[in-house]
Design a protein around this motif. Structure first.
Motif, PDB file in Angstrom:
ATOM      1  N   THR A   1       7.254  -7.695   2.267  1.00  0.00           N
ATOM      2  CA  THR A   1       5.934  -7.903   2.866  1.00  0.00           C
ATOM      3  C   THR A   1       4.903  -7.005   2.206  1.00  0.00           C
ATOM      4  O   THR A   1       5.149  -5.812   1.985  1.00  0.00           O
ATOM      5  CB  THR A   1       5.982  -7.611   4.375  1.00  0.00           C
ATOM      6  N   GLY A   2       3.765  -7.572   1.891  1.00  0.00           N
ATOM      7  CA  GLY A   2       2.678  -6.801   1.299  1.00  0.00           C
ATOM      8  C   GLY A   2       1.342  -7.440   1.601  1.00  0.00           C
ATOM      9  O   GLY A   2       1.248  -8.393   2.396  1.00  0.00           O
ATOM     10  N   GLU A   3       0.311  -6.942   0.953  1.00  0.00           N
ATOM     11  CA  GLU A   3      -1.044  -7.468   1.135  1.00  0.00           C
ATOM     12  C   GLU A   3      -1.379  -8.392  -0.026  1.00  0.00           C
ATOM     13  O   GLU A   3      -1.026  -8.116  -1.177  1.00  0.00           O
ATOM     14  CB  GLU A   3      -2.045  -6.324   1.215  1.00  0.00           C
ATOM     15  N   LEU A   4      -2.058  -9.483   0.285  1.00  0.00           N
ATOM     16  CA  LEU A   4      -2.381 -10.474  -0.737  1.00  0.00           C
ATOM     17  C   LEU A   4      -3.684 -10.115  -1.446  1.00  0.00           C
ATOM     18  O   LEU A   4      -4.719  -9.887  -0.808  1.00  0.00           O
ATOM     19  CB  LEU A   4      -2.515 -11.854  -0.101  1.00  0.00           C
ATOM     20  N   PHE A   5      -3.623 -10.102  -2.782  1.00  0.00           N
ATOM     21  CA  PHE A   5      -4.790  -9.912  -3.639  1.00  0.00           C
ATOM     22  C   PHE A   5      -4.953 -11.172  -4.484  1.00  0.00           C
ATOM     23  O   PHE A   5      -3.963 -11.783  -4.896  1.00  0.00           O
ATOM     24  CB  PHE A   5      -4.608  -8.701  -4.551  1.00  0.00           C
ATOM     25  N   VAL A   6      -6.212 -11.544  -4.746  1.00  0.00           N
ATOM     26  CA  VAL A   6      -6.508 -12.775  -5.482  1.00  0.00           C
ATOM     27  C   VAL A   6      -7.292 -12.440  -6.744  1.00  0.00           C
ATOM     28  O   VAL A   6      -8.283 -11.696  -6.700  1.00  0.00           O
ATOM     29  CB  VAL A   6      -7.316 -13.760  -4.619  1.00  0.00           C
ATOM     30  N   GLY A   7      -6.849 -13.009  -7.850  1.00  0.00           N
ATOM     31  CA  GLY A   7      -7.568 -12.876  -9.109  1.00  0.00           C
ATOM     32  C   GLY A   7      -7.811 -14.251  -9.718  1.00  0.00           C
ATOM     33  O   GLY A   7      -7.484 -15.284  -9.138  1.00  0.00           O
TER      34      GLY A   7
ATOM     35  N   ALA B   1       0.834  -1.197   0.000  1.00  0.00           N
ATOM     36  CA  ALA B   1       0.000   0.000   0.000  1.00  0.00           C
ATOM     37  C   ALA B   1       0.866   1.244   0.000  1.00  0.00           C
ATOM     38  O   ALA B   1       2.012   1.222   0.475  1.00  0.00           O
ATOM     39  CB  ALA B   1      -0.916  -0.003   1.225  1.00  0.00           C
ATOM     40  N   PRO B   2       0.345   2.352  -0.519  1.00  0.00           N
ATOM     41  CA  PRO B   2       1.083   3.615  -0.482  1.00  0.00           C
ATOM     42  C   PRO B   2       1.434   3.985   0.954  1.00  0.00           C
ATOM     43  O   PRO B   2       0.631   3.809   1.879  1.00  0.00           O
ATOM     44  CB  PRO B   2       0.103   4.609  -1.096  1.00  0.00           C
ATOM     45  N   GLU B   3       2.646   4.490   1.167  1.00  0.00           N
ATOM     46  CA  GLU B   3       3.109   4.822   2.517  1.00  0.00           C
ATOM     47  C   GLU B   3       2.250   5.882   3.184  1.00  0.00           C
ATOM     48  O   GLU B   3       2.049   5.874   4.385  1.00  0.00           O
ATOM     49  CB  GLU B   3       4.567   5.306   2.459  1.00  0.00           C
TER      50      GLU B   3
ATOM     51  N   ASP C   1      -5.126   6.446  -1.649  1.00  0.00           N
ATOM     52  CA  ASP C   1      -5.786   5.385  -2.401  1.00  0.00           C
ATOM     53  C   ASP C   1      -4.979   4.962  -3.623  1.00  0.00           C
ATOM     54  O   ASP C   1      -5.179   3.872  -4.153  1.00  0.00           O
ATOM     55  CB  ASP C   1      -7.180   5.855  -2.851  1.00  0.00           C
ATOM     56  N   GLU C   2      -4.089   5.818  -4.082  1.00  0.00           N
ATOM     57  CA  GLU C   2      -3.351   5.552  -5.310  1.00  0.00           C
ATOM     58  C   GLU C   2      -1.894   5.226  -5.008  1.00  0.00           C
ATOM     59  O   GLU C   2      -1.337   5.660  -4.004  1.00  0.00           O
ATOM     60  CB  GLU C   2      -3.427   6.758  -6.241  1.00  0.00           C
ATOM     61  N   GLY C   3      -1.302   4.443  -5.920  1.00  0.00           N
ATOM     62  CA  GLY C   3       0.118   4.182  -5.807  1.00  0.00           C
ATOM     63  C   GLY C   3       0.501   2.838  -5.241  1.00  0.00           C
ATOM     64  O   GLY C   3       1.568   2.687  -4.644  1.00  0.00           O
ATOM     65  N   TRP C   4      -0.344   1.808  -5.404  1.00  0.00           N
ATOM     66  CA  TRP C   4       0.027   0.458  -4.976  1.00  0.00           C
ATOM     67  C   TRP C   4       1.224  -0.013  -5.790  1.00  0.00           C
ATOM     68  O   TRP C   4       1.321   0.234  -7.000  1.00  0.00           O
ATOM     69  CB  TRP C   4      -1.133  -0.503  -5.174  1.00  0.00           C
ATOM     70  N   THR C   5       2.169  -0.726  -5.134  1.00  0.00           N
ATOM     71  CA  THR C   5       3.354  -1.225  -5.818  1.00  0.00           C
ATOM     72  C   THR C   5       3.496  -2.721  -5.584  1.00  0.00           C
ATOM     73  O   THR C   5       2.991  -3.272  -4.605  1.00  0.00           O
ATOM     74  CB  THR C   5       4.627  -0.516  -5.312  1.00  0.00           C
ATOM     75  N   ALA C   6       4.193  -3.383  -6.511  1.00  0.00           N
ATOM     76  CA  ALA C   6       4.364  -4.829  -6.443  1.00  0.00           C
ATOM     77  C   ALA C   6       5.514  -5.196  -5.518  1.00  0.00           C
ATOM     78  O   ALA C   6       6.532  -4.504  -5.465  1.00  0.00           O
ATOM     79  CB  ALA C   6       4.616  -5.382  -7.841  1.00  0.00           C
ATOM     80  N   CYS C   7       5.376  -6.312  -4.798  1.00  0.00           N
ATOM     81  CA  CYS C   7       6.416  -6.808  -3.892  1.00  0.00           C
ATOM     82  C   CYS C   7       7.160  -7.969  -4.531  1.00  0.00           C
ATOM     83  O   CYS C   7       6.557  -8.831  -5.184  1.00  0.00           O
ATOM     84  CB  CYS C   7       5.803  -7.263  -2.573  1.00  0.00           C
ATOM     85  N   ASP C   8       8.460  -8.004  -4.312  1.00  0.00           N
ATOM     86  CA  ASP C   8       9.303  -9.087  -4.798  1.00  0.00           C
ATOM     87  C   ASP C   8       9.586 -10.035  -3.634  1.00  0.00           C
ATOM     88  O   ASP C   8       9.088  -9.854  -2.511  1.00  0.00           O
ATOM     89  CB  ASP C   8      10.595  -8.512  -5.378  1.00  0.00           C
ATOM     90  N   VAL C   9      10.398 -11.054  -3.876  1.00  0.00           N
ATOM     91  CA  VAL C   9      10.761 -12.034  -2.859  1.00  0.00           C
ATOM     92  C   VAL C   9      11.359 -11.333  -1.639  1.00  0.00           C
ATOM     93  O   VAL C   9      12.185 -10.420  -1.762  1.00  0.00           O
ATOM     94  CB  VAL C   9      11.765 -13.049  -3.440  1.00  0.00           C
ATOM     95  N   GLY C  10      10.900 -11.736  -0.448  1.00  0.00           N
ATOM     96  CA  GLY C  10      11.417 -11.186   0.799  1.00  0.00           C
ATOM     97  C   GLY C  10      10.688  -9.969   1.293  1.00  0.00           C
ATOM     98  O   GLY C  10      10.886  -9.551   2.442  1.00  0.00           O
TER      99      GLY C  10
END
Length: 507
Positions: free
Chosen positions: A402-408, A385-387, A391-400
């Motif tokens: 921590t982020g929020e899980l979204f399901v599609g 999530a944006p720091e 509401d805008e600016g979600w970024t992708a997480c790489d290995v290691g």
């Protein structure tokens, strides 16, 4: 015709969902990372056939036991015939495609037949458990818009079911009314793969239950996901232990029917008694069990006094519904080396489980066990999530990270029945490319993508860290309460732990 009308009229359309604010370049990166790390597990499956079609096919080819409970055993032919008689009863009562049918009572072979009957006429299944108070029954049936409550118990019904149905304006129809009716002769009414198949009500933070709607394609995909990952065959017997209001009850009572296996319905009087449950597993030849970790612990505690070889025919123990502690997993692997332990994770809103992980000795050195990799046709994205809380600016997480899980993917349900506001809070239009449903579900769960090799996995796997709203700062240091709980639970003298933060006035 039932006055409730079609549930389809009470579902928010795709264009009514908000767009998840992910910049275009970041959306491309998120999808690329998901592909690279195996978080998009695509497989072409035939999701068109209703379960009743497979039941009738097995009845014609090799009739054998399909479902047993405390009182009776139904072959595939008997199950299909009972389902078609109940379908005739429902049509006589005015049930039409798209309407919602409540099913009230305890778990039994009759519930399985009722589900198949509802599938035949193209309606939606919504369970009302016999243990619920009248207020819960009223809220669920009322919010679902159910015009009929089908009572599956042959004995005296629970008074709360009758009271709740009356308060919801729902007509009560005993399943015994199907006795002697000519079986319904039509073909199963499935207008499309995205036709809603069932509604399950989850607890809401406001105290008002939310009716999660699952589509036909999502349900059937999950059934096949279990078959694929468990290697389920016609020789398997699955214990149906979950209360009707829980999502796992759906796969437990339907999955074996797709492969010619058997469902064994376990009542509460046995299911709540670990010693009696272990005896039932042995006596009924049950090969696959799914329990919450608390019950797994009780089962292991009681096995010390059980006969040698207890649970010897068990192939899989599936843990779900609670976080699976490493200490408990170690006990299971040592006591039951022949029965693999599966850690399963998934929200009701996404057709039940979206990840599976087979626990190995290598996992036990991790602070928290992995929840695994996607089930077939689930698409998983870990986003930060944006720091600034925007509401805008979600970024992708790489290995290691921590982020929020979204399901599609095809697993994502339709939203909450008749509740547009809460649907918009959890469901989004999928920004990551073409999707079977076009929807993305926000789980509210914090996860970390572990590198390949962690816990013995040959590919990256997900680790559950807790709810995103349980992250706190103490003296400026960001902490996860779930992490502290996990450390405490590793101590042999600690059976369970819960960590909370208390704030005291300065001075």
């Amino acid at each position: 015709m039932i006055s409730g009308g079609s549930a389809l009229d009470r579902l928010l359309p795709l264009d009514g969902l908000p767009a998840l604010a992910v910049p275009a370049d970041e959306a491309g990166r998120a999808r690329e990372l998901a592909v690279r790390h195996g978080m998009l597990r695509e497989r072409d499956l035939d999701l068109a056939d209703p379960v009743i079609t497979r039941v009738e096919r097995f009845a014609a080819e090799r009739d054998r036991p399909a479902v047993t409970d405390r009182d009776r055993s139904l072959s595939y032919g008997e199950l299909a015939a009972e389902a078609r008689r109940i379908a005739a009863l429902l049509e006589r009562e005015g049930v039409r495609p798209g309407t919602v049918v409540g099913v009230g009572g305890g778990r039994s072979a009759a519930v399985v037949a009722a589900f198949l009957a509802i599938e035949l006429v193209g309606a939606l299944y919504v369970p009302a458990d016999e243990t619920w108070p009248a207020g819960r029954v009223r809220d669920v049936l009322g919010q679902a818009g159910a015009g009929v409550l089908l009572l599956v118990d042959r004995g005296e019904p629970a008074p709360a079911l009758l009271e709740g149905a009356a308060e919801a304006g729902c007509r009560v129809v005993p399943v015994a009314g199907a006795d002697g009716l000519e079986p319904w002769r039509g073909a199963p009414r499935l207008a499309s793969l995205d036709r809603p198949r069932y509604v399950l009500f989850t607890s809401g933070s406001t105290g008002r239950p939310k009716g999660a709607v699952v589509e036909h394609q999502g349900m059937v995909n999950h059934l096949w996901a279990k078959i694929i990952d468990l290697g389920l065959t016609g020789d398997d017997v699955v214990a149906q232990t979950a209360p009707l209001g829980f999502d796992i009850s759906v796969w437990q009572m339907l999955c074996p029917l797709l492969v010619g296996g058997r469902v064994d319905v376990i009542g509460d009087e046995v299911g709540h008694d670990p010693a009696a449950f272990a005896r039932a597993v042995d006596e009924q030849g049950i090969t696959i069990v799914e329990l919450v970790p608390t019950m797994v612990r009780h089962l292991l505690d009681d096995l010390g006094e059980a006969p040698a070889g207890s649970l010897g025919g068990l192939r899989w123990m599936i843990a779900t519904g609670e976080e699976l502690p490493a200490e408990l997993s170690r006990r299971w692997l040592e006591a039951m080396p022949h029965a693999r332990l599966l850690n399963a994770y998934g929200p009701t809103e996404c057709s039940d489980d979206v990840t599976h992980h087979t626990v190995t000795a290598g996992d036990l050195e991790l602070l928290r066990l992995p929840i695994g990799t996607p089930v077939v046709n689930a698409r998983l994205y870990v986003l930060r999530a944006p720091e600034d809380g925007a509401d805008e600016g979600w970024t992708a997480c790489d290995v290691g990270e921590t982020g929020e899980l979204f399901v599609g993917g095809v697993v994502v349900g339709r939203g909450y029945l008749g509740d547009d506001e809460r649907t918009r809070e959890a469901f989004y239009r999928d920004p990551f490319g073409e999707s079977p449903t076009g929807r993305l579900y926000r789980t509210g769960d914090a996860v970390r993508l572990l590198p390949a090799g962690a816990g013995g996995e040959d590919r990256p796997t997900l680790q559950y860290l807790g709810r995103v709203d349980r992250q706190v700062k103490i003296s400026g240091v960001r902490m996860e309460l779930g992490e502290i709980e996990a450390v405490l639970q590793r101590h042999p003298a600690v059976r369970a732990a819960a960590v909370v933060v208390h704030e005291y006035p300065a001075g």
